[in-house]
Every structure is written in C-alpha cells, then in structure tokens.
Design an enzyme around this catalytic site. Structure first.
Site, PDB file in Angstrom:
ATOM      1  N   ASP A   1      36.565  28.141  49.502  1.00  0.00           N
ATOM      2  CA  ASP A   1      37.306  29.386  49.286  1.00  0.00           C
ATOM      3  C   ASP A   1      38.804  29.149  49.477  1.00  0.00           C
ATOM      4  OD1 ASP A   1      37.003  32.441  49.100  1.00  0.00           O
ATOM      5  OD2 ASP A   1      38.175  32.247  50.932  1.00  0.00           O
TER       6      ASP A   1
ATOM      7  N   GLU B   1      38.122  26.538  44.951  1.00  0.00           N
ATOM      8  CA  GLU B   1      38.748  27.724  44.343  1.00  0.00           C
ATOM      9  C   GLU B   1      40.261  27.516  44.341  1.00  0.00           C
ATOM     10  OE1 GLU B   1      39.132  32.567  44.741  1.00  0.00           O
ATOM     11  OE2 GLU B   1      39.133  31.327  46.525  1.00  0.00           O
TER      12      GLU B   1
HETATM   13  C1  NOJ Z   1      38.337  34.391  47.410  1.00  0.00           C
HETATM   14  C2  NOJ Z   1      37.010  35.056  47.311  1.00  0.00           C
HETATM   15  O1  NOJ Z   1      36.433  34.744  46.085  1.00  0.00           O
HETATM   16  C3  NOJ Z   1      37.265  36.533  47.492  1.00  0.00           C
HETATM   17  O2  NOJ Z   1      36.118  37.284  47.197  1.00  0.00           O
HETATM   18  C4  NOJ Z   1      37.736  36.758  48.890  1.00  0.00           C
HETATM   19  O3  NOJ Z   1      38.080  38.106  49.064  1.00  0.00           O
HETATM   20  C5  NOJ Z   1      38.960  35.895  49.196  1.00  0.00           C
HETATM   21  N1  NOJ Z   1      38.812  34.549  48.748  1.00  0.00           N
HETATM   22  C6  NOJ Z   1      39.211  35.843  50.673  1.00  0.00           C
HETATM   23  O4  NOJ Z   1      38.273  35.004  51.289  1.00  0.00           O
END
Ligand code: NOJ
Length: 536
Positions: free
Chosen positions: A201, A272
């Site tokens: 993440d 990500e």
């Molecule tokens: C990215 C995640 O995909 C999202 O859903 C989340 O709110 C943020 N990161 C914070 O962790």
C-alpha cells in the site's frame, strides 16, 4: 524456452473481501466467502488473488487502518479461515497475495498507543513526532488528501504527529530500524502461513524528507500532486513522499521475500505507485531489479478512452521499463470509479480485452468481469471516510457487493439482510445469469484468459501497434519464434467496423470476439483477436 517466473505474466484478481460473499449473514463479506468462490475464480482462469485488508481494524478506512497486523478481524473470520482460504486457493493452483500497509497503522495499534504515552516511550520514534513550528502551529505545510494539515497536535505532549491520511492513521517512521524489523516480522508471519506475496500500500510514502522541509507552494493545477493519492510528480520535488532513501528500504524488504526462494517458490511485491512520470515509476523496480517485482502503473485509469491516448501510454510505459522488467496493467481498483462506468457499458468488453492482451501482468478488479457499474449511493448510504468528507471523492460506488445471482440478497448475503452497501446490477445480469450466456462479459473474460494461457503470443512478448481506421486501436502480439502472432483490434467507436478478409495484406482467422455471433467477414460492432498469422 524456459517458463518465465510465475508472476511475470500473472493475472491478479483483486478481491475486496467486504463485498465478495457474506457467509455469516451480517451484510459484510468474509474470508469463508472468498474460499467458497475459489472454484469460480479458478474457472474464470485468473492465476493469483490479491485480498484487500482483512486485519483487525477499527475500520475508519475499511481496514487500511491496521490495529493488529497478525490478527484477522472478527468481521472477516479468524486465522483458521485464512489458512483454509490459502489451502483452497493453492489446491486450485491459485496464488495468494495480501495487502501490506507499511506507511501507517491505526491510532489504536499498540505501537501507537505506546508511542503516545510520551516522548520517553521506547516506541515514540516509531512514528513521526515534531514540536510545533516556532510561531506555533504544525511543523510544516504538508497536507492530507483532504487538503488539511497532515499533522495533528497531541495535547498531552504538545507535539504533533504526522498522518498522510486520516488523523486516526498515524504514519510510521521507516527510518527507525526497529520499525523496519517489526514490519518485516509482519511480512514473515504471513509468508510463513503460505502467502505468495504482498500488495504494498502507498509504496512511495514510506520515505519522506528527513528534514521535513515544506512542500513547494501549490500553484494553479498542481494541487492534486500534493495529495498522497493524487500522484507524485518528480518535477515538483515533493518532500512528503518518494524520498530516494526508500530504495534501500525496499531492497531490505525484497531480501525478506527472496529468503523464501525463487522460481515457482518466489514471493513477490506488487507496489501501489501513483507516479505518472514513467521514469519516476520505473525506479521502483530497483537498479538491479532488486526492489518491487511489480510496481503498478495506473496509467489506464487516467487515460482518455481513445486509441491514440492508449497507444501513447503503452509506448511510454514500455519505453520507461528497465531491461528485464515487466509492466503491470490495471483498469479497476477499490479506489477508482468502475471501468464499466468510466468507459461506458458498451466498451467494458474492449477494456477487458485490452487489459488481458497487453504484455506483462494484469490486475482485474472483482466485478469487472461482470461489467459491474458504479453503484448509485445516496448520501445516507455513504460509508467511505473520504466520501463522508468530500462526496466527489467517495469510493463507495466501486465497492458495492458482488451480484452473484438474481435471488434475495443478490446471492451476496442472506435474504432479508441489508448488505453494507447497495448492490449494483450489471447490464449483462448477475454472475449466475452470465454463466450460461456465451455472449456475456463473464464468458468473454474466460475465453480471453483461456487464450492467454494457450497462446504463446500473449505471454510477456512484443507488442506492435498497427495502422487502423479512426477510433480503432489495433496491435499485434508476437511470442517466441514459431509461436505465431495475434492481432487485436479494439473498436472504440460506437459504430460498426468492417474488417476485410485480409489485414495489412495478410489473411486472418478469428479466435474470439466481443461479438461472437458475427460472422468472420461480416460487419461487426465488436472487437477481435485473431491469428495465427501464417506469414509470421
Ligand atoms: C491506498 C488504498 O488503496 C486506499 O484504499 C487507502 O485508503 C489508502 N491507500 C490508505 O491506506
């Protein structure tokens, strides 16, 4: 030819556990529900699952606020359910990735509760604390996604703590080696339980400017770049993310994964990365390809649905790709509007064909194989903390439950139980209805995935764009020598397209089409993948 490592052309299916299948009748999906649908996923033909967070959490951000990294939240089940799910997936030849949230924890995590007891806490430095600015107020100008200060004052100690997202999600301090060791132990806990890797993440957020310098002032049109999810633009030299020190951190993380083996045993990181400067994005692979295996490129979610724009994006991404690295493509996530709503219902099949015929790994968001549109969410139904603050930012429409059947509860939950979000209905019908319909998007997705497995041209090989009429995106995929090639023609217009008996002077043969009823040479509204081309 040696088979490439499993992850280089993986088709990764993102499961949003809350919305997948509810087996205990509380209106929220659970891990047993995911396990029960393993046969569906295996029949669909994906090879890897990625589960969004199911860890113990107060759910302020639906699980991305982790309270206990190694416990399953009772809402989703328990560790035995998780083990059962992994065993069922592996028995069907499916790999399992889980979410890994390095940048922040919940404020209820014992680490933060400890850190918050005061500057003398041994865990104080596990988070980012600073005194107020000399004249008072937050230490610097960093802001959250909502445009508010990323610092919250802890009245007791008089210091501020940093949070890139909600104030209930304090940022960890990855510069502290004890934090890295503790987070690596978290990874080992799940690796030991058999997971095949992690979706990392907010990967760019873990290293910030150590001096905490102010971000450059946001000029007109640049404010989006100052938001953690808005994308990171290397031109702006932002100080609240993507500090080069993160490369050493990801090399350490990679070593943790690599200790579990390579080849078929490899455990991977899918990152990500909201970078839209492809040079900046490509650095996450690592100089020696020793950092993140698959940094996600979100380009298709930000590109107009138009042949020239898509072609330019693919060329730019591939052009920035380090030698030996593979790209990753995605058309839907739990954070973005649904692809069927973005490109329109008539184009959802083309979007699927594009996603699954580009070279590299692909990520398919649950429900997109059904053409699920955004759910209509009334103001009272908003659950997403972003949506509660800024309705335009609400991610609820893309998070609605899977429509498994037309029966009560849409087959997602029991009759009479209210699902946590309203269920949207795909124009092509529920999963059960699409199951037996050869013209459904579900059937097409299965057919493309079967072709992808069977045809060497759809491996990580070459892509070449072909001349095509206005509104049409055409490309050839070519595999290893002797493997033949496939021509993909995507009709992005809403009118019919006639494809002659030869294309570029060569005869072709239809493999599959979004318009299966159309004859091989008849005018077709659809899109085709065809080959093998005898001349190649
Ligand atoms: C990215 C995640 O995909 C999202 O859903 C989340 O709110 C943020 N990161 C914070 O962790």
């Amino acid at each position: 030819t040696a088979t490439p490592p499993w992850w280089r052309d993986a088709v990764i299916y993102q499961v949003y556990p809350r919305s997948f299948l509810d087996t205990d009748g509380d209106g929220v999906g659970d891990l047993r529900g995911v396990a029960r649908r393993i046969p569906y996923l295996s029949r669909l033909g994906v090879d890897t699952l990625w589960l969004s967070p199911f860890f113990s959490s107060p759910m302020a951000d639906f699980g991305y606020d982790v309270r206990d990294h190694t416990a399953v939240d009772p809402l989703f089940g328990d560790l035995a359910d998780f083990d059962g799910l992994v065993a069922a997936a592996h028995a069907h030849g499916l790999r399992v990735l889980i979410d890994y949230v390095p940048n922040h924890t919940s404020g209820e995590h014992p680490w933060f509760r400890d850190a918050r007891t005061g500057p003398l806490s041994p865990r104080r430095d596990w988070y980012v604390w600073r005194d107020p600015a000399p004249g008072g107020g937050p230490p610097n100008n960093w802001i959250t996604l909502f445009g508010e200060s990323a610092w919250t004052l802890d009245a007791e100690s008089g210091q501020y703590y940093l949070h890139s997202f909600l104030s209930s999600m304090p940022d960890l301090n990855w510069r502290n080696p004890a934090v890295r060791e503790a987070m690596f132990d978290v990874a080992r806990f799940w690796l030991d339980r058999g997971v095949d890797g992690f979706r990392v993440d907010c990967a760019p957020l873990i290293a910030k400017d150590p001096a905490l310098r102010d971000n450059p002032a946001a000029g007109a049109g640049t404010v989006a770049h100052h938001r953690p999810m808005g994308g990171y633009d290397s031109q702006l030299h932002l100080h609240d993310q993507a500090h080069p020190d993160l490369h050493a951190m990801y090399r350490e993380f990679r070593a943790v994964l690599d200790a579990y083996g390579d080849g078929p045993a490899a455990r991977i990181a899918l990152g990500e990365i909201h970078a839209y400067d492809w040079q900046a994005w490509s650095r996450y692979f690592g100089r020696e390809l020793d950092e993140i295996h698959l940094p996600i490129n979100f380009g298709l979610l930000r590109t107009p649905w138009e042949p020239g724009a898509i072609r330019d994006l693919v060329r730019e991404v591939l052009g920035a790709l380090p030698a030996g690295a593979v790209p990753t493509w995605v058309t839907g996530t739990h954070d973005d509007p649904r692809v069927a709503s973005r490109v329109g219902r008539d184009q959802a099949a083309n979007a699927m064909l594009l996603l699954l015929t580009l070279p590299g790994a692909a990520i398919l968001y649950n429900g997109d194989e059904l053409g699920l549109p955004d759910a209509h969410i009334t103001p009272e139904d908003i659950r997403d903390p972003w949506g509660l603050r800024t309705p335009e930012l609400s991610r609820d429409p893309a998070r609605s439950p899977m429509p498994w059947s037309d029966g009560p509860g849409a087959g997602f939950t029991r009759a009479g139980v209210r699902p946590w979000l309203p269920v949207a209905r795909p124009p092509g019908g529920s999963a059960a209805a699409q199951e037996d319909d050869p013209g459904s998007l579900l059937s097409l997705t299965r057919a493309v995935l079967a072709l992808r497995r069977a045809h060497p041209a759809l491996g990580p090989g070459a892509i070449e764009f072909a001349d095509a009429p206005e509104g049409v995106l055409a490309y050839t995929r070519t595999g290893p020598p002797g493997g033949g090639s496939l021509l993909i023609t995507l009709n992005l217009t809403d009118g019919p397209l006639h494809i002659g008996k030869t294309v570029a002077g060569r005869p072709w043969e239809r493999h599959l089409s979004t318009a299966p009823e159309a004859g091989a040479t008849a005018a077709s509204r659809g899109t085709d993948a065809h080959g093998p081309d005898p001349d190649v």
